[in-house]
Design an enzyme around this catalytic site. Structure first.
Site, mmCIF file in Angstrom:
data_model
loop_
_atom_site.group_PDB
_atom_site.id
_atom_site.type_symbol
_atom_site.label_atom_id
_atom_site.label_comp_id
_atom_site.label_asym_id
_atom_site.label_seq_id
_atom_site.Cartn_x
_atom_site.Cartn_y
_atom_site.Cartn_z
ATOM 1 C CB VAL A 11 -6.549 -42.066 -80.624
ATOM 2 C CG1 VAL A 11 -5.969 -43.446 -80.389
ATOM 3 C CG2 VAL A 11 -5.573 -41.227 -81.434
ATOM 4 C CB THR A 126 1.521 -39.935 -77.854
ATOM 5 O OG1 THR A 126 0.874 -40.288 -79.071
ATOM 6 C CG2 THR A 126 2.995 -39.665 -78.103
ATOM 7 C CD GLU A 159 -3.487 -45.632 -84.253
ATOM 8 O OE1 GLU A 159 -3.692 -46.753 -83.763
ATOM 9 O OE2 GLU A 159 -3.270 -45.462 -85.473
ATOM 10 C CG LEU A 161 -5.314 -42.442 -85.787
ATOM 11 C CD1 LEU A 161 -5.799 -41.012 -85.778
ATOM 12 C CD2 LEU A 161 -6.455 -43.369 -85.410
ATOM 13 C CG HIS A 262 3.215 -30.474 -98.893
ATOM 14 N ND1 HIS A 262 3.259 -30.471 -100.269
ATOM 15 C CD2 HIS A 262 2.968 -31.750 -98.524
ATOM 16 C CE1 HIS A 262 3.048 -31.697 -100.712
ATOM 17 N NE2 HIS A 262 2.866 -32.483 -99.676
ATOM 18 C CB CYS A 271 0.173 -35.351 -82.900
ATOM 19 S SG CYS A 271 -1.182 -36.441 -82.443
ATOM 20 C CE LYS A 331 -4.636 -33.934 -90.369
ATOM 21 N NZ LYS A 331 -3.833 -35.128 -90.558
HETATM 22 P P1 NAD Z 1 -9.108 -36.599 -77.356
HETATM 23 O O1 NAD Z 1 -8.927 -35.433 -76.470
HETATM 24 O O2 NAD Z 1 -9.817 -36.439 -78.662
HETATM 25 O O3 NAD Z 1 -9.854 -37.780 -76.558
HETATM 26 C C1 NAD Z 1 -9.549 -38.176 -75.268
HETATM 27 C C2 NAD Z 1 -10.814 -38.698 -74.617
HETATM 28 O O4 NAD Z 1 -10.488 -39.298 -73.363
HETATM 29 C C3 NAD Z 1 -11.848 -37.618 -74.300
HETATM 30 O O5 NAD Z 1 -13.081 -37.952 -74.895
HETATM 31 C C4 NAD Z 1 -11.944 -37.622 -72.764
HETATM 32 O O6 NAD Z 1 -13.258 -37.334 -72.289
HETATM 33 C C5 NAD Z 1 -11.544 -39.063 -72.470
HETATM 34 N N1 NAD Z 1 -11.096 -39.315 -71.102
HETATM 35 C C6 NAD Z 1 -10.197 -38.618 -70.354
HETATM 36 N N2 NAD Z 1 -10.066 -39.189 -69.135
HETATM 37 C C7 NAD Z 1 -10.875 -40.271 -69.106
HETATM 38 C C8 NAD Z 1 -11.182 -41.270 -68.152
HETATM 39 N N3 NAD Z 1 -10.620 -41.286 -66.939
HETATM 40 N N4 NAD Z 1 -12.073 -42.233 -68.474
HETATM 41 C C9 NAD Z 1 -12.659 -42.236 -69.677
HETATM 42 N N5 NAD Z 1 -12.420 -41.330 -70.645
HETATM 43 C C10 NAD Z 1 -11.535 -40.351 -70.361
HETATM 44 O O7 NAD Z 1 -7.629 -37.183 -77.608
HETATM 45 P P2 NAD Z 1 -7.048 -37.854 -78.930
HETATM 46 O O8 NAD Z 1 -6.761 -36.819 -79.963
HETATM 47 O O9 NAD Z 1 -7.876 -39.032 -79.291
HETATM 48 O O10 NAD Z 1 -5.618 -38.351 -78.373
HETATM 49 C C11 NAD Z 1 -5.528 -39.423 -77.466
HETATM 50 C C12 NAD Z 1 -4.065 -39.856 -77.421
HETATM 51 O O11 NAD Z 1 -3.667 -40.384 -78.693
HETATM 52 C C13 NAD Z 1 -3.077 -38.724 -77.118
HETATM 53 O O12 NAD Z 1 -2.024 -39.246 -76.348
HETATM 54 C C14 NAD Z 1 -2.561 -38.336 -78.489
HETATM 55 O O13 NAD Z 1 -1.264 -37.786 -78.447
HETATM 56 C C15 NAD Z 1 -2.540 -39.669 -79.189
HETATM 57 N N6 NAD Z 1 -2.657 -39.588 -80.649
HETATM 58 C C16 NAD Z 1 -3.539 -38.708 -81.197
HETATM 59 C C17 NAD Z 1 -3.659 -38.659 -82.595
HETATM 60 C C18 NAD Z 1 -4.618 -37.699 -83.249
HETATM 61 O O14 NAD Z 1 -4.519 -37.522 -84.471
HETATM 62 N N7 NAD Z 1 -5.533 -37.065 -82.529
HETATM 63 C C19 NAD Z 1 -2.891 -39.508 -83.416
HETATM 64 C C20 NAD Z 1 -2.009 -40.404 -82.798
HETATM 65 C C21 NAD Z 1 -1.903 -40.441 -81.423
#
Ligand code: NAD
Length: 444
Positions: A11, A126, A159, A161, A262, A271, A331
């Protein structure tokens, strides 16, 4: 306008690249030094179509930078986005907010009482309903000299996406949800999303709690559609109906819509599983029984195990058998292995069969780190994976599995059985190729 995004995962990185493409100056922060070192060279840590080009382009235009040092961009930024992970706390199914509060503390430490610029803290992660309010409470307790609306403000901007089409989703969203409770916060978020106005994207402003709940309600509803059609597919198999046509037939009703109908091996990913669990926990916390969501979770957990039974029934005695698994990610078009149905299916099958061969176009790097896959044979392509197996099982519908040469597949398999958990093939083609074919919710 300068902004900082903390957390450069799926994200944070996509949001950062897209906001910089809109013309803003974006600094993406992460505590993972290796990740930041690579991102500075436009080496992307995740598989996401077109992300590398977008990152390269915006690094070159000096609008996108990466750092491990939050302080370096903090004072020039009007908004600080929090985009760190919010996984399930496995002890009690609640949401683990330790990463979020770790960041909130860092932000509070950096805000200076004599700084005239109010900082807008935006939760993009989230987070459970009430978290924005709790962040305000936390800051006022941790650093009482900081005043809400004077030194900082908190907004919620969940978000939506999807991995695999993340850039398109960010650039052309169905809507943007902003939980903002001051003109200051609303103005900044309006400015940041103004580029989407050209596409007439609806930006819905709400209170903070409403925005937080919209995210969970959306994912809860989508997960419900998936579990619902999976239940319908079980009925189809018993009564001789075709779930694809059932999905089409109900989806043509505009009140229902055709998306997310599906059938398959159950939902997974970073998520839906965690957000449905969190929604049920939010209900418990506020004494509201969320029976629908609880059932969705139960149906989905059982679904993965039922797929193992389906495979067993199709093949018969499994003891000496070699099973070929095509697709490991939850997926296509992602390398994300979080809560993928393949984790359950492979670890259950491993207990019974002689050998499991696996292949995934993008997910094997991450899968190799997981204990569920210990002892499997990693293959270089689909045909290599099918070779000498007693059955081929499709778990993820990657495009490259959709049109395999069935004559070649039949020759390579020891026994010609295909179990297609995503309904990418049809029975007629399999009959012509003389392959025994088992799919989901299609008895004919
Ligand atoms: P992710 O695990 O891919 O990325 C999180 C990042 O945060 C990691 O790179 C980690 O090193 C970094 N991080 C953690 N603590 C930190 C700190 N103190 N300082 C700096 N960086 C730090 O997570 P994601 O999939 O991107 O999800 C992030 C949020 O967005 C979650 O709450 C998720 O539910 C939500 N979200 C995810 C998606 C998705 O498709 N992945 C879609 C919508 C919403």
């Amino acid at each position: 306008m300068n902004i900082t995004i903390i957390g450069s995962g799926y994200v944070g990185l996509v949001s950062g690249a897209c906001f910089s493409e809109f013309g803003f100056n974006v600094t993406c922060v992460d505590k993972d030094e290796e990740k930041i070192k690579n991102l500075k060279k436009a080496i992307i840590p995740i598989f996401e179509p077109n992300l590398e080009d977008l990152v390269k382009k915006n690094i070159a235009s000096n609008r996108l930078t990466f750092t491990t040092d939050l302080a370096s961009s903090f004072y020039d930024s009007v908004a600080i986005f929090i985009a760190v992970g919010t996984p399930t706390n496995i002890k009690n199914n609640s949401t683990d907010l330790s990463y979020v509060y770790g960041v909130v503390k860092e932000i509070a430490d950096l805000i200076k009482v004599n700084d005239k610029n109010t900082k807008l803290i935006v939760t993009k992660s989230t987070v459970p309903v009430g978290t924005s309010k709790d962040i305000i409470k936390y800051i006022s307790k941790y650093k009482p000299e900081l005043k809400l609306y004077e030194h900082y403000d908190v907004a919620s901007n969940p978000e939506f996406l999807r991995e695999g089409s993340a850039i398109e989703d960010f650039m052309r969203p169905d809507r943007v949800i902003c939980g903002a409770e001051s003109e200051f916060a609303e103005n900044i978020l309006q400015k940041l999303y103004r580029p989407l106005n050209l596409r007439e994207t609806l930006i819905l402003f709400t209170g903070r709690e409403t925005a937080e709940l919209i995210k969970y309600a959306s994912n809860g509803f989508l997960a419900t559609k998936i579990s619902f059609i999976n239940e319908m597919s079980d009925i189809c198999e018993k009564v001789g109906a075709d779930v694809q046509k059932v999905a089409k037939g109900i989806g043509l009703d505009r009140r229902i819509g055709s998306k997310f109908l599906h059938p398959g091996p159950g939902f997974g990913g970073s998520c839906f599983p965690k957000d449905t669990r969190a929604l049920a926990e939010i209900g418990k916390k506020y004494d509201v029984r969320t029976k629908i969501i609880e059932s969705v979770i139960e149906v989905n957990d059982n679904r993965k195990l039922n797929m193992v039974v389906k495979i067993k029934n199709a093949i018969g005695g499994l003891e000496n058998k070699i099973i070929s698994i095509l697709g490991l990610t939850f997926k296509p078009n992602t390398d994300d292995m979080r809560e993928s149905p393949s984790l359950v299916i492979v670890s259950e099958l491993k207990k019974i069969v002689a050998k499991i061969k696996v292949y995934d176009p993008a997910g094997m790097g991450n899968a190799k780190k997981l204990k569920e896959f210990d002892g499997v044979e990693w293959c270089n392509n689909a045909y290599d994976c099918i070779s000498n197996a007693n059955a081929m099982v499709v778990i993820t519908e990657w495009n490259e599995f959709r049109a395999l040469d069935l004559t070649k597949v039949k020759k390579l398999l020891q026994t010609p059985i295909i179990i297609d958990l995503r309904n990418v093939y049809n029975k007629q083609d399999m009959d012509e190729a003389k392959i025994e074919y088992i799919s989901v919710g299609r008895s004919e």
